[in-house]
Motif scaffolding. Structure first.
Motif, PDB file in Angstrom:
ATOM      1  N   GLY A 122     -24.812 -32.530  62.880  1.00 33.44           N
ATOM      2  CA  GLY A 122     -24.722 -31.587  63.993  1.00 33.44           C
ATOM      3  C   GLY A 122     -25.746 -30.474  63.867  1.00 33.44           C
ATOM      4  O   GLY A 122     -26.345 -30.041  64.863  1.00 33.44           O
ATOM      5  N   LEU A 123     -25.974 -30.012  62.637  1.00 30.41           N
ATOM      6  CA  LEU A 123     -26.937 -28.939  62.402  1.00 30.41           C
ATOM      7  C   LEU A 123     -28.353 -29.401  62.737  1.00 30.41           C
ATOM      8  O   LEU A 123     -29.177 -28.627  63.247  1.00 30.41           O
ATOM      9  CB  LEU A 123     -26.850 -28.475  60.939  1.00 30.41           C
ATOM     10  CG  LEU A 123     -27.354 -27.062  60.620  1.00 30.41           C
ATOM     11  CD1 LEU A 123     -26.551 -26.013  61.391  1.00 30.41           C
ATOM     12  CD2 LEU A 123     -27.215 -26.796  59.118  1.00 30.41           C
ATOM     13  N   ALA A 124     -28.641 -30.678  62.436  1.00 27.77           N
ATOM     14  CA  ALA A 124     -29.965 -31.239  62.731  1.00 27.77           C
ATOM     15  C   ALA A 124     -30.230 -31.236  64.232  1.00 27.77           C
ATOM     16  O   ALA A 124     -31.350 -30.944  64.682  1.00 27.77           O
ATOM     17  CB  ALA A 124     -30.071 -32.658  62.169  1.00 27.77           C
ATOM     18  N   GLN A 125     -29.205 -31.541  65.014  1.00 26.61           N
ATOM     19  CA  GLN A 125     -29.365 -31.570  66.477  1.00 26.61           C
ATOM     20  C   GLN A 125     -29.566 -30.167  67.036  1.00 26.61           C
ATOM     21  O   GLN A 125     -30.273 -29.967  68.023  1.00 26.61           O
ATOM     22  CB  GLN A 125     -28.150 -32.226  67.115  1.00 26.61           C
ATOM     23  CG  GLN A 125     -28.011 -33.708  66.771  1.00 26.61           C
ATOM     24  CD  GLN A 125     -26.708 -34.311  67.276  1.00 26.61           C
ATOM     25  OE1 GLN A 125     -25.862 -33.602  67.813  1.00 26.61           O
ATOM     26  NE2 GLN A 125     -26.547 -35.615  67.092  1.00 26.61           N
ATOM     27  N   ALA A 126     -28.958 -29.177  66.365  1.00 27.01           N
ATOM     28  CA  ALA A 126     -29.054 -27.793  66.844  1.00 27.01           C
ATOM     29  C   ALA A 126     -30.316 -27.096  66.362  1.00 27.01           C
ATOM     30  O   ALA A 126     -30.658 -26.012  66.847  1.00 27.01           O
ATOM     31  CB  ALA A 126     -27.822 -27.004  66.396  1.00 27.01           C
ATOM     32  N   ASN A 127     -31.026 -27.699  65.377  1.00 26.78           N
ATOM     33  CA  ASN A 127     -32.222 -27.081  64.805  1.00 26.78           C
ATOM     34  C   ASN A 127     -33.367 -28.094  64.773  1.00 26.78           C
ATOM     35  O   ASN A 127     -33.682 -28.668  63.708  1.00 26.78           O
ATOM     36  CB  ASN A 127     -31.940 -26.565  63.376  1.00 26.78           C
ATOM     37  CG  ASN A 127     -30.938 -25.436  63.353  1.00 26.78           C
ATOM     38  OD1 ASN A 127     -31.290 -24.269  63.440  1.00 26.78           O
ATOM     39  ND2 ASN A 127     -29.662 -25.802  63.237  1.00 26.78           N
ATOM     40  N   PRO A 128     -34.022 -28.335  65.911  1.00 26.28           N
ATOM     41  CA  PRO A 128     -35.085 -29.350  65.981  1.00 26.28           C
ATOM     42  C   PRO A 128     -36.210 -29.126  64.977  1.00 26.28           C
ATOM     43  O   PRO A 128     -36.758 -30.074  64.418  1.00 26.28           O
ATOM     44  CB  PRO A 128     -35.600 -29.212  67.417  1.00 26.28           C
ATOM     45  CG  PRO A 128     -34.469 -28.600  68.169  1.00 26.28           C
ATOM     46  CD  PRO A 128     -33.777 -27.690  67.217  1.00 26.28           C
ATOM     47  N   ALA A 129     -36.550 -27.853  64.701  1.00 30.75           N
ATOM     48  CA  ALA A 129     -37.663 -27.560  63.799  1.00 30.75           C
ATOM     49  C   ALA A 129     -37.368 -28.008  62.370  1.00 30.75           C
ATOM     50  O   ALA A 129     -38.285 -28.297  61.597  1.00 30.75           O
ATOM     51  CB  ALA A 129     -37.963 -26.064  63.822  1.00 30.75           C
ATOM     52  N   SER A 130     -36.090 -28.055  62.002  1.00 31.12           N
ATOM     53  CA  SER A 130     -35.702 -28.450  60.638  1.00 31.12           C
ATOM     54  C   SER A 130     -34.973 -29.785  60.622  1.00 31.12           C
ATOM     55  O   SER A 130     -34.277 -30.116  59.650  1.00 31.12           O
ATOM     56  CB  SER A 130     -34.800 -27.361  60.028  1.00 31.12           C
ATOM     57  OG  SER A 130     -35.398 -26.099  60.094  1.00 31.12           O
ATOM     58  N   LYS A 131     -35.121 -30.550  61.703  1.00 34.04           N
ATOM     59  CA  LYS A 131     -34.342 -31.768  61.894  1.00 34.04           C
ATOM     60  C   LYS A 131     -34.512 -32.774  60.758  1.00 34.04           C
ATOM     61  O   LYS A 131     -33.536 -33.345  60.264  1.00 34.04           O
ATOM     62  CB  LYS A 131     -34.715 -32.422  63.224  1.00 34.04           C
ATOM     63  CG  LYS A 131     -33.843 -33.621  63.589  1.00 34.04           C
ATOM     64  CD  LYS A 131     -34.174 -34.151  64.981  1.00 34.04           C
ATOM     65  CE  LYS A 131     -33.265 -35.321  65.348  1.00 34.04           C
ATOM     66  NZ  LYS A 131     -33.561 -35.846  66.702  1.00 34.04           N
ATOM     67  N   ALA A 132     -35.759 -32.974  60.298  1.00 36.94           N
ATOM     68  CA  ALA A 132     -36.018 -33.985  59.269  1.00 36.94           C
ATOM     69  C   ALA A 132     -35.256 -33.681  57.980  1.00 36.94           C
ATOM     70  O   ALA A 132     -34.578 -34.550  57.412  1.00 36.94           O
ATOM     71  CB  ALA A 132     -37.515 -34.070  58.992  1.00 36.94           C
ATOM     72  N   ALA A 133     -35.357 -32.429  57.499  1.00 37.27           N
ATOM     73  CA  ALA A 133     -34.690 -32.049  56.251  1.00 37.27           C
ATOM     74  C   ALA A 133     -33.176 -32.110  56.390  1.00 37.27           C
ATOM     75  O   ALA A 133     -32.464 -32.577  55.482  1.00 37.27           O
ATOM     76  CB  ALA A 133     -35.109 -30.640  55.828  1.00 37.27           C
ATOM     77  N   LEU A 134     -32.667 -31.673  57.530  1.00 39.90           N
ATOM     78  CA  LEU A 134     -31.212 -31.660  57.739  1.00 39.90           C
ATOM     79  C   LEU A 134     -30.657 -33.083  57.867  1.00 39.90           C
ATOM     80  O   LEU A 134     -29.549 -33.365  57.391  1.00 39.90           O
ATOM     81  CB  LEU A 134     -30.877 -30.843  58.986  1.00 39.90           C
ATOM     82  CG  LEU A 134     -31.208 -29.345  58.888  1.00 39.90           C
ATOM     83  CD1 LEU A 134     -31.060 -28.670  60.239  1.00 39.90           C
ATOM     84  CD2 LEU A 134     -30.318 -28.659  57.849  1.00 39.90           C
ATOM     85  N   GLU A 135     -31.427 -33.977  58.496  1.00 43.66           N
ATOM     86  CA  GLU A 135     -30.980 -35.375  58.575  1.00 43.66           C
ATOM     87  C   GLU A 135     -30.984 -36.032  57.203  1.00 43.66           C
ATOM     88  O   GLU A 135     -30.132 -36.879  56.907  1.00 43.66           O
ATOM     89  CB  GLU A 135     -31.878 -36.142  59.545  1.00 43.66           C
ATOM     90  CG  GLU A 135     -31.566 -35.832  61.009  1.00 43.66           C
ATOM     91  CD  GLU A 135     -32.417 -36.647  61.968  1.00 43.66           C
ATOM     92  OE1 GLU A 135     -33.486 -37.148  61.547  1.00 43.66           O
ATOM     93  OE2 GLU A 135     -32.011 -36.785  63.147  1.00 43.66           O
ATOM     94  N   GLN A 136     -31.944 -35.638  56.352  1.00 41.72           N
ATOM     95  CA  GLN A 136     -31.936 -36.137  54.970  1.00 41.72           C
ATOM     96  C   GLN A 136     -30.648 -35.722  54.269  1.00 41.72           C
ATOM     97  O   GLN A 136     -30.027 -36.519  53.560  1.00 41.72           O
ATOM     98  CB  GLN A 136     -33.138 -35.592  54.202  1.00 41.72           C
ATOM     99  CG  GLN A 136     -34.463 -36.249  54.529  1.00 41.72           C
ATOM    100  CD  GLN A 136     -35.568 -35.732  53.633  1.00 41.72           C
ATOM    101  OE1 GLN A 136     -35.452 -35.762  52.404  1.00 41.72           O
ATOM    102  NE2 GLN A 136     -36.632 -35.245  54.247  1.00 41.72           N
ATOM    103  N   CYS A 137     -30.246 -34.486  54.480  1.00 40.34           N
ATOM    104  CA  CYS A 137     -29.006 -33.996  53.861  1.00 40.34           C
ATOM    105  C   CYS A 137     -27.798 -34.788  54.370  1.00 40.34           C
ATOM    106  O   CYS A 137     -26.906 -35.153  53.593  1.00 40.34           O
ATOM    107  CB  CYS A 137     -28.816 -32.505  54.153  1.00 40.34           C
ATOM    108  SG  CYS A 137     -29.809 -31.438  53.097  1.00 40.34           S
ATOM    109  N   ALA A 138     -27.772 -35.056  55.677  1.00 32.96           N
ATOM    110  CA  ALA A 138     -26.664 -35.841  56.232  1.00 32.96           C
ATOM    111  C   ALA A 138     -26.597 -37.212  55.568  1.00 32.96           C
ATOM    112  O   ALA A 138     -25.516 -37.706  55.210  1.00 32.96           O
ATOM    113  CB  ALA A 138     -26.846 -35.985  57.746  1.00 32.96           C
TER     114      ALA A 138
END
Length: 608
Positions: free
Chosen positions: A530-546
């Motif tokens: 959900g955080l990745a969708q809300a933060n496009p600029a950091s999407k790659a790193a946040l999706e890695q965390c997911a």
């Protein structure tokens, strides 16, 4: 930890249990907890709770009151004492701090030593309706101003930083009070006094008078100031009760009974002064704040801050006084800027003590051939203990566990001495000395997050008072959590679930713990998605965390329990979390909620 106990589940706890729990908190926390449930509300009002907040000598304070104290409960008594009580024939007032229960006193002007106060040409004793005391001292005219008050530290709350404040008024027709600064000081026992200077003038007049003095009397003022010690020239501040106060200094009330001497003196100007009204000197707890204009130097602040930090650390020790004495005896510890710096110094002390103890046993082995093998083993045990008392644990978050491994070495030595029937008084004394230093290191390396008193008290209370299947489950959970890096967080998590408390064996507890960890990992993975969708600029790193937390779920399964690899699998799950943190760091992603959710995951899984 959110979600571990539903609101209604608090009501299954006996009121006596909740009272015992709340007695380990503070008055402020007890009042807040009354909002949790009806059980907590009843417990929060109980005498068991409020008597724990009252000082040990509260009955003596009540007996010294000038008027009868009427109360129907210990809570009423606490509230009565927190609104100030005249004692000792009206010469002192006593008060409890509402938020903490710490003691405050005010010494009336009659309880102070004021030079020539009984000489009517110089001083007058009168009354003011706004004063809590029947008499105040009014300065008519004199050149020698000296006011001294004393109090014993045994009357105060132990291990607390106090401030001493002269409470006063300055009349509209005052004169000569601020022609030169007064010297103020606070001295404890035979220790060097803290000294400073103060101007007896109204706060609103200070800036204007400074400017006028500089323009009109520059050289004279410089000459007068040179007669007194250097200081910051503090001025009175306004109080809520309409009086003024000026801080004379501060001190730390330790475990010893010492006399505190507080004074204000202006005897070097040789000029007449008048228009000063003295109500008394108040001694009350104070909080640490920086920067503060009340410190004569940064060094003074640093030392006081060090004492406060050490006091906070040693509250977690089994022997507060020994811990406090060990840590404050080293200047490096007192100059520490934070708890980590104190932990580093404590570990250094423990390493040094371990090296010395190893050398002691090596020498003892040479002098006692009959017990050489056992004493040599002790020398080796303490040499090994040195390896565990290192800074790597602080960096990696395993310091508390490493320190316990060092204790295991000491206990191994004791077992060897016992089984070998080696009874040497100096050896026993040396191990005892080592354990004293060890306990200080243990307290210093304990994470402040470990202080989850409520849930630890629940476990203790249930263990002692409810012999049943619940007792067995709590005992098993307690046993399991001894291997955790954060014992209390582990106990809190496991005992929050009825299935865990009812577990018949350690394997059943492990199954429940894995279930909790899996759910936490799944929730955290969804959070990062959900955080990745809300933060496009950091999407790659946040999706890695997911993805990493989703992978962690795979490792937290029951197969490891069956195959004996569960401990290793859990650490593989931690590796996934570490990779998430690396991805956030390398991607310069700084989101507080992300940091918090990772911290929560580590706490639930026993890594914090």
């Amino acid at each position: 930890m959110e979600g571990l106990l539903d609101h209604h589940e608090f009501d299954i706890l006996p009121e006596g249990c909740v009272s015992a729990i709340l007695s380990f908190t503070s008055p402020q926390d007890a009042c807040k907890s009354s909002l949790v449930s009806t059980i907590f509300q009843a417990a929060a009002d109980s005498d068991v709770v409020w008597e724990s907040f009252l000082p040990a000598d509260y009955q003596e304070m009540v007996s010294r009151s000038t008027v009868p104290c009427k109360f129907s409960s210990k809570k009423e008594l606490f509230l009565l004492l927190s609104n100030s009580l005249l004692i000792d024939g009206g010469r002192k007032s006593f008060k409890l701090e509402k938020s903490s229960g710490k003691k405050s006193f005010m010494l009336s002007a009659r309880d102070l030593h004021i030079t020539w106060s009984d000489e009517s040409p110089y001083w007058h004793w009168g009354s003011l309706p706004e004063s809590r005391f029947s008499e105040v001292a009014v300065l008519r005219t004199m050149s020698w101003l000296e006011i001294v008050g004393t109090i014993k530290t045994r009357m105060l709350t132990p291990y607390t930083k106090y401030g001493a404040y002269l409470v006063l008024k300055i009349t509209d027709r005052s004169y000569g009070l601020d022609l030169m600064p007064s010297e103020i000081s606070v001295e404890v026992g035979n220790n060097q006094a803290s000294r400073n200077t103060a101007y007896l003038r109204l706060p609103k007049d200070h800036a204007r008078k400074q400017q006028m003095e500089s323009l009109l009397y520059g050289n004279r003022m410089h000459m007068l100031k040179s007669r007194v010690a250097e200081g910051d020239g503090r001025v009175p501040s306004e109080r809520d009760d309409g009086w003024l106060e000026i801080e004379l200094g501060e001190f730390f009330s330790g475990g010893n009974d010492e006399e505190v001497k507080m004074s204000l003196m202006e005897v070097k100007g040789h000029h007449l002064k008048g228009g000063l009204i003295i109500e008394g000197i108040e001694v009350r707890p104070k909080k640490l704040a920086f920067p503060s204009p009340n410190y004569s130097s940064k060094k003074e602040f640093v030392l006081q801050a060090g004492v406060e930090l050490v006091s906070e650390v040693c509250k977690q020790s089994q022997d507060f006084q020994s811990c406090f004495q060990i840590l404050t005896s080293h200047p490096q510890t007192l100059s520490a800027s934070d708890k980590k710096a104190i932990a580093e110094k404590a570990l250094a002390l423990a390493r040094k003590e371990s090296v010395g103890t190893s050398g002691f046993f090596a020498g003892l082995a040479q002098r006692n051939p009959a017990s050489k093998a056992v004493l040599g083993k002790c020398a080796a045990d303490f040499k090994e203990a040195v390896q565990f008392l290192n800074l790597k644990g602080l960096q990696g978050g395993t310091a508390s566990l490493d320190v316990h491994y060092a204790l295991d070495d000491a206990e191994s030595c004791e077992s060897s001495l016992s089984s070998g029937h080696v009874h040497i008084d100096s050896a026993t004394a040396r191990i005892k000395k080592w354990k004293t230093v060890y306990e200080a290191a243990e307290a210093a390396t304990m994470d402040s997050k470990n202080r989850i008193v409520i849930f630890a008290a629940i476990v203790l209370y249930l263990f002692l008072h409810f012999a049943s299947q619940t007792e067995a489950g709590v005992e098993l959970a307690s046993k399991v959590c001894k291997n955790s890096e954060n014992y209390e967080s582990c106990v809190q998590t496991l005992t929050s679930y009825p299935q865990t408390v009812a577990a018949p064996n350690e394997k059943a507890i492990a199954e429940k713990a894995l279930e909790i960890a899996r759910k936490e990992s799944e929730d955290t993975s969804v959070f990062f998605t959900g955080l990745a969708q809300a933060n496009p600029a950091s999407k790659a790193a946040l999706e890695q965390c997911a993805a990493h937390f989703k992978e962690a779920v795979q490792f937290l399964n029951l197969k490891g329990l069956q195959g004996g690899t569960a401990s290793l699998d859990v650490h593989y799950a931690l590796d996934e979390v570490d990779q998430c943190q690396d991805a956030l760091s390398s991607g310069n992603v700084l989101i507080d909620s992300a940091t918090s959710i990772i911290q929560k995951w580590k706490t639930v899984n026993g890594f914090q």
